[in-house]
Design a protein around this motif. Sequence first.
Motif, PDB file in Angstrom:
ATOM      1  N   GLY A 138      51.749  51.049  34.645  1.00 50.53           N
ATOM      2  CA  GLY A 138      52.066  50.089  33.645  1.00 50.53           C
ATOM      3  C   GLY A 138      50.871  49.334  33.218  1.00 50.53           C
ATOM      4  O   GLY A 138      49.932  48.901  33.725  1.00 50.53           O
ATOM      5  N   ALA A 139      51.240  48.177  32.380  1.00 47.52           N
ATOM      6  CA  ALA A 139      50.366  47.287  31.538  1.00 47.52           C
ATOM      7  C   ALA A 139      49.909  46.475  32.927  1.00 47.52           C
ATOM      8  O   ALA A 139      48.503  45.916  32.787  1.00 47.52           O
ATOM      9  CB  ALA A 139      51.137  46.381  30.647  1.00 47.52           C
ATOM     10  N   ILE A 140      50.475  45.882  33.573  1.00 44.24           N
ATOM     11  CA  ILE A 140      50.058  44.946  34.805  1.00 44.24           C
ATOM     12  C   ILE A 140      49.333  45.766  35.604  1.00 44.24           C
ATOM     13  O   ILE A 140      48.390  45.378  36.253  1.00 44.24           O
ATOM     14  CB  ILE A 140      51.497  44.632  35.771  1.00 44.24           C
ATOM     15  N   GLY A 141      49.600  47.053  36.021  1.00 38.81           N
ATOM     16  CA  GLY A 141      48.751  48.046  36.622  1.00 38.81           C
ATOM     17  C   GLY A 141      47.368  48.166  36.175  1.00 38.81           C
ATOM     18  O   GLY A 141      46.502  48.408  36.931  1.00 38.81           O
ATOM     19  N   ARG A 142      47.352  47.980  34.786  1.00 36.29           N
ATOM     20  CA  ARG A 142      45.969  48.184  34.055  1.00 36.29           C
ATOM     21  C   ARG A 142      45.401  46.743  34.035  1.00 36.29           C
ATOM     22  O   ARG A 142      44.262  46.655  33.504  1.00 36.29           O
ATOM     23  CB  ARG A 142      46.342  48.785  32.868  1.00 36.29           C
ATOM     24  N   GLY A 143      45.898  45.857  34.517  1.00 38.61           N
ATOM     25  CA  GLY A 143      45.258  44.635  34.614  1.00 38.61           C
ATOM     26  C   GLY A 143      45.303  43.822  33.167  1.00 38.61           C
ATOM     27  O   GLY A 143      44.545  43.089  33.049  1.00 38.61           O
TER      28      GLY A 143
END
Length: 158
Positions: A138-143
């Motif tokens: 997700g978005a958090i995982g993509r930084g």
Amino acid sequence: MRVGSGFDAHQLVAGRPLRLGGVDVPFDRGLEGHSDGDVLLHAVASALLGATGDGDLGRHFPSSDATPEGIDSRAILDQVAARVREAGWALVNLDATIIAQGPRLAPYTAAMVQVIADSLGVQTAQVNVKVTSTDHLGAIGRGEGMAAQAIVLLEQRP
Ligand SMILES: [Zn+2]
């Protein structure tokens, strides 16, 4: 006894310092926001407001001229802590989780716990801060941003 939960998320952008739990963390990006973007302190403050049935951060600290731009979120937490005390509540314990893909935050969590404990006027043993990633999902995982959640337990002061 009263329980409250808080959640917050902010976007990571270039050209801003990264402040988490009142601690400046070296990183190439920082959290966007009308305030300093401190997701951890916002989640904690939100949980406290939740436990006392006192609305939400947006009501007390709107993203407008009523709240100073770039305000240190420690000032927000201090004010929320004062409201909690004035309403007759004391913290039993607080558990919070920062959700971020990076940087490595473990070296800073003890300092974050100290900031939160000082703001609330409690012992550090009553405050726990943990860190997790989304394993690149997700978005958090993509930084693209960071999030935090918190849960608090309050008791009525004698
Ligand atoms: Zn926030």
